[in-house]
Design a protein around this motif. Structure first.
Motif, short mmCIF file in Angstrom:
data_model
loop_
_atom_site.label_atom_id
_atom_site.label_comp_id
_atom_site.label_asym_id
_atom_site.label_seq_id
_atom_site.Cartn_x
_atom_site.Cartn_y
_atom_site.Cartn_z
N HIS A 72 4.35 5.88 5.42
CA HIS A 72 3.30 5.12 6.13
C HIS A 72 1.90 5.67 5.88
O HIS A 72 0.92 4.93 5.98
N LYS A 73 1.77 6.94 5.57
CA LYS A 73 0.43 7.47 5.32
C LYS A 73 -0.19 6.82 4.07
O LYS A 73 -1.41 6.60 4.02
N TRP A 74 0.66 6.49 3.09
CA TRP A 74 0.16 5.81 1.90
C TRP A 74 -0.19 4.35 2.20
O TRP A 74 -1.14 3.80 1.64
N ILE A 75 0.59 3.73 3.09
CA ILE A 75 0.32 2.34 3.47
C ILE A 75 -0.97 2.25 4.28
O ILE A 75 -1.75 1.30 4.14
N ASP A 188 9.15 0.27 -1.39
CA ASP A 188 9.66 -1.08 -1.20
C ASP A 188 8.49 -2.04 -0.95
O ASP A 188 7.61 -1.75 -0.13
N ARG A 189 8.48 -3.18 -1.65
CA ARG A 189 7.36 -4.11 -1.55
C ARG A 189 7.19 -4.67 -0.14
O ARG A 189 6.07 -4.88 0.33
N MET A 190 8.29 -4.92 0.56
CA MET A 190 8.21 -5.53 1.88
C MET A 190 7.66 -4.56 2.93
O MET A 190 6.95 -4.97 3.85
N ILE A 191 7.98 -3.29 2.81
CA ILE A 191 7.46 -2.33 3.78
C ILE A 191 5.95 -2.20 3.61
O ILE A 191 5.21 -2.02 4.59
N VAL A 192 5.48 -2.32 2.36
CA VAL A 192 4.04 -2.25 2.11
C VAL A 192 3.34 -3.46 2.70
O VAL A 192 2.37 -3.33 3.46
N GLN A 193 3.82 -4.66 2.38
CA GLN A 193 3.15 -5.87 2.84
C GLN A 193 3.24 -6.02 4.35
O GLN A 193 2.27 -6.43 5.01
N TYR A 199 -1.52 -2.40 10.28
CA TYR A 199 -2.54 -1.36 10.38
C TYR A 199 -3.95 -1.95 10.26
O TYR A 199 -4.89 -1.49 10.92
N GLN A 200 -4.09 -2.98 9.44
CA GLN A 200 -5.40 -3.65 9.35
C GLN A 200 -5.77 -4.32 10.66
O GLN A 200 -6.94 -4.31 11.07
N MET A 201 -4.79 -4.91 11.34
CA MET A 201 -5.05 -5.54 12.63
C MET A 201 -5.56 -4.52 13.64
O MET A 201 -6.53 -4.79 14.37
#
Length: 312
Positions: A72-75, A188-193, A199-201
């Motif tokens: 999550h730190k990278w996301i 995983d692509r879905m965990i990123v999206q 986090y943006q919200m």
């Protein structure tokens, strides 16, 4: 298959930009951004919950993988980069016509290639350098076309916001390669999206609260600040932004997950979204100087073709 998905993502992005322009015409940038991230989060929250509490989505393309702080730190860092790009892009789009915003934003693949030279040590061939040159020429021609509408590229804040947003968008593209490439973190692509929207919200909620607190001495609720930033059918338009953005990104990430998918080509094809947004600018926003802008747009697209050939 992955190439067809890239074209589908491009079309969806074109509708996303068009609804975004409509929303920004009537509503505050901070409100549009917060509600966009809020609706995007709502779309993916059910997938997160189902993935973490049941086995319904196991093995499907909608399954969201689990991960701790090391993931999550990278996301979160991706969220910061993307949100910064969006803030600049939204501020720029609000100030300039869509038919100017689109071609400038379409130069992102060029910036990604230039960035790849310094970050990943990649080398460009003759075809790719020709594409870069055409993109630069189109940028200067577009600056001449914009003067007919009283827009100076060197003095207009909107243009600078768009340029900075495009640069940050290119940084995000390079970062995506690091996040999901097997030679990088292979996330995983879905965990990123799913999670970067969340986090943006949170980040935009804090920004909106600070803006509201500093601009209004009277104590009002957070939701009152949102209502004050909305006009007309703003809520519906922003919801459509979120739908098209989420769909475009989902198709994009899915295309990258397929065997043989080339991120350089997928990224370039996605910039074809400018065709859809350009047509919207002409048909629905009745923007001016379309003939000269169409020539500039054609040069951008020709540059993308050269980049594509070079990538092949």
């Amino acid at each position: 298959m992955w190439l067809l998905l890239a074209f589908l993502s491009a079309a969806l992005l074109g509708f996303y930009d068009s609804f975004k322009k409509k929303a920004l015409q009537d509503n505050a940038v901070s409100t549009v951004l917060f509600l966009n991230t809020f609706f995007c989060t709502l779309i993916f929250v059910p997938l997160i919950v189902l993935s973490y509490t049941t086995t319904v989505l196991d093995g499907s393309i909608f399954h969201v993988a689990s991960g701790g702080w090391e993931v999550h730190k990278w996301i979160i860092l991706k969220s910061v980069i993307v949100l910064s790009s969006w803030i600049c892009g939204y501020l720029g789009m609000k100030r300039v016509p869509l038919t100017i915003y689109g071609p400038i934003n379409a130069t992102r693949p060029v910036l990604v290639l230039v960035g790849a030279i310094f970050v990943y040590g990649e080398r460009l061939n003759v075809w790719q350098w020709t594409g870069v040159l055409l993109a630069v020429v189109s940028f200067f021609m577009l600056s001449r076309s914009s003067k007919k509408e009283g827009i100076s590229f060197s003095h207009n804040k909107g243009i600078w916001f768009i340029v900075v947003g495009a640069v940050l968008g290119a940084v995000s593209g390079l970062y995506d390669k690091f996040l999901m490439n097997p030679k990088g973190l292979a996330l995983d692509r879905m965990i990123v999206q799913s999670w970067y929207n969340f986090y943006q919200m949170i980040m935009m909620g804090i920004v909106l609260a600070v803006i509201h607190h500093s601009s209004s001495p009277s104590p009002k609720s957070f939701f009152s600040a949102i209502r004050e930033g909305l006009h007309g059918n703003g809520m519906v338009t922003i919801f459509m932004i979120s739908v098209f953005l989420s769909a475009a990104d989902f198709v994009y990430f899915y295309a990258l997950s397929l065997p043989g998918a080339m991120i350089s080509i997928v990224s370039m094809v996605r910039r074809g979204s400018v065709i859809v947004s350009f047509l919207f600018g002409a048909a629905f926003f009745h923007e001016k100087n379309l003939r000269s802008k169409a020539v500039d747009l054609a040069l951008v697209l020709l540059g993308m073709i050269f980049l594509w050939i070079g990538g092949e």
